[in-house]
Design a protein around this motif. Sequence first.
Motif, mmCIF file in Angstrom:
data_model
loop_
_atom_site.group_PDB
_atom_site.id
_atom_site.type_symbol
_atom_site.label_atom_id
_atom_site.label_comp_id
_atom_site.label_asym_id
_atom_site.label_seq_id
_atom_site.Cartn_x
_atom_site.Cartn_y
_atom_site.Cartn_z
ATOM 1 N N GLN A 139 4.890 1.438 -22.610
ATOM 2 C CA GLN A 139 4.377 1.396 -23.972
ATOM 3 C C GLN A 139 5.569 1.389 -24.918
ATOM 4 O O GLN A 139 6.393 2.310 -24.890
ATOM 5 N N MET A 140 5.657 0.358 -25.742
ATOM 6 C CA MET A 140 6.797 0.206 -26.643
ATOM 7 C C MET A 140 6.316 0.268 -28.079
ATOM 8 O O MET A 140 5.525 -0.588 -28.506
ATOM 9 N N ASN A 141 6.760 1.271 -28.810
ATOM 10 C CA ASN A 141 6.392 1.453 -30.210
ATOM 11 C C ASN A 141 7.625 1.326 -31.103
ATOM 12 O O ASN A 141 8.756 1.396 -30.623
ATOM 13 N N THR A 196 7.440 4.666 -23.753
ATOM 14 C CA THR A 196 6.870 5.601 -22.789
ATOM 15 C C THR A 196 6.543 4.854 -21.501
ATOM 16 O O THR A 196 5.817 3.849 -21.531
ATOM 17 N N ILE A 197 7.078 5.345 -20.397
ATOM 18 C CA ILE A 197 6.779 4.763 -19.091
ATOM 19 C C ILE A 197 5.732 5.627 -18.400
ATOM 20 O O ILE A 197 5.744 6.855 -18.523
ATOM 21 N N SER A 198 4.825 4.973 -17.690
ATOM 22 C CA SER A 198 3.800 5.696 -16.942
ATOM 23 C C SER A 198 3.429 4.868 -15.719
ATOM 24 O O SER A 198 3.757 3.683 -15.633
ATOM 25 N N ARG A 199 2.752 5.521 -14.786
ATOM 26 C CA ARG A 199 2.332 4.813 -13.589
ATOM 27 C C ARG A 199 0.932 5.255 -13.194
ATOM 28 O O ARG A 199 0.533 6.396 -13.462
ATOM 29 N N ASP A 200 0.229 4.347 -12.539
ATOM 30 C CA ASP A 200 -1.104 4.623 -12.005
ATOM 31 C C ASP A 200 -1.054 4.201 -10.539
ATOM 32 O O ASP A 200 -1.190 3.015 -10.218
ATOM 33 N N ASN A 201 -0.862 5.165 -9.668
ATOM 34 C CA ASN A 201 -0.711 4.834 -8.251
ATOM 35 C C ASN A 201 -1.998 4.244 -7.661
ATOM 36 O O ASN A 201 -1.947 3.461 -6.712
ATOM 37 N N GLY A 202 -3.130 4.609 -8.216
ATOM 38 C CA GLY A 202 -4.392 4.056 -7.727
ATOM 39 C C GLY A 202 -4.529 2.574 -7.995
ATOM 40 O O GLY A 202 -5.249 1.866 -7.281
ATOM 41 N N LYS A 203 -3.821 2.089 -9.025
ATOM 42 C CA LYS A 203 -3.861 0.678 -9.381
ATOM 43 C C LYS A 203 -2.567 -0.042 -9.005
ATOM 44 O O LYS A 203 -2.403 -1.221 -9.344
ATOM 45 N N ASN A 248 0.803 -1.222 0.000
ATOM 46 C CA ASN A 248 0.000 0.000 0.000
ATOM 47 C C ASN A 248 0.838 1.275 0.000
ATOM 48 O O ASN A 248 0.309 2.347 0.277
ATOM 49 N N ILE A 249 2.140 1.157 -0.295
ATOM 50 C CA ILE A 249 2.972 2.354 -0.374
ATOM 51 C C ILE A 249 3.646 2.438 -1.741
ATOM 52 O O ILE A 249 4.722 2.998 -1.876
ATOM 53 N N PHE A 250 2.982 1.886 -2.740
ATOM 54 C CA PHE A 250 3.531 1.872 -4.099
ATOM 55 C C PHE A 250 3.912 3.272 -4.549
ATOM 56 O O PHE A 250 4.945 3.452 -5.206
ATOM 57 N N SER A 251 3.113 4.256 -4.233
ATOM 58 C CA SER A 251 3.340 5.604 -4.742
ATOM 59 C C SER A 251 4.672 6.192 -4.295
ATOM 60 O O SER A 251 5.163 7.147 -4.892
ATOM 61 N N ARG A 252 5.277 5.642 -3.264
ATOM 62 C CA ARG A 252 6.529 6.182 -2.739
ATOM 63 C C ARG A 252 7.764 5.579 -3.397
ATOM 64 O O ARG A 252 8.882 6.028 -3.128
ATOM 65 N N TYR A 253 7.556 4.566 -4.239
ATOM 66 C CA TYR A 253 8.693 3.883 -4.845
ATOM 67 C C TYR A 253 9.040 4.485 -6.202
ATOM 68 O O TYR A 253 8.151 4.865 -6.980
ATOM 69 N N ARG A 254 10.333 4.527 -6.480
ATOM 70 C CA ARG A 254 10.786 4.758 -7.825
ATOM 71 C C ARG A 254 10.588 3.459 -8.596
ATOM 72 O O ARG A 254 10.971 2.406 -8.131
ATOM 73 N N MET A 255 9.995 3.526 -9.750
ATOM 74 C CA MET A 255 9.739 2.353 -10.575
ATOM 75 C C MET A 255 10.559 2.433 -11.856
ATOM 76 O O MET A 255 10.822 3.526 -12.369
ATOM 77 N N ALA A 256 10.941 1.275 -12.352
ATOM 78 C CA ALA A 256 11.742 1.252 -13.568
ATOM 79 C C ALA A 256 11.526 -0.053 -14.325
ATOM 80 O O ALA A 256 11.064 -1.046 -13.759
#
Length: 115
Positions: free
Chosen positions: A81-83, A68-75, A27-35
Motif C-alpha cells: 500500500q503506497m500513500n 505498508t507491506i502485508s501478506r495473506d498466506n491463504g491467498k 504451496n509453500i508461499f508462507s515460508r518465503y521472505r517477501m519483498a
Amino acid sequence: QVQLVESGGGLVQPGGSLRLSCVASGNIFSRYRMAWYRQAPGKERVMVAGISSGGSVWYSDSVRGRFTISRDNGKNAVYLQMNSLKPDDTAVYYCNAYGYGKDYWGQGTQVTVSS
C-alpha cells in the motif's frame, strides 16, 4: 519453482495512493521472505519493503511512514500500500521471494507519479 505476478501499477498524481499486489504460485508461499524492490531509470534496483515468514516488516528510509507491506498466506499474496506518493517514487516495482537459498522475481509493474 516460484512464479510471481504483480499488478496494480499505474499513473497517479503526487499525494495519491496505489496498492500493488503480487500473487505467487506454489504451496509453500508462507515460508518465503517477501519483498518489494523498485528500479528507477538509470538507477540500481533497491529494496523498499520486506516481510518475513513470521510477519516482521522493514522499510527503507525513503518510504517508511508512507508505504505498508502485508501478506495473506491463504491467498499466496503480498501487497504494498503506497500513500502520499511523490514523483521520486516513480519506478518499476518488482516483487521478490527469497527462500531455501533462491531468489525469485516478478516481471515488474510501472508506477508513475506525475501531475
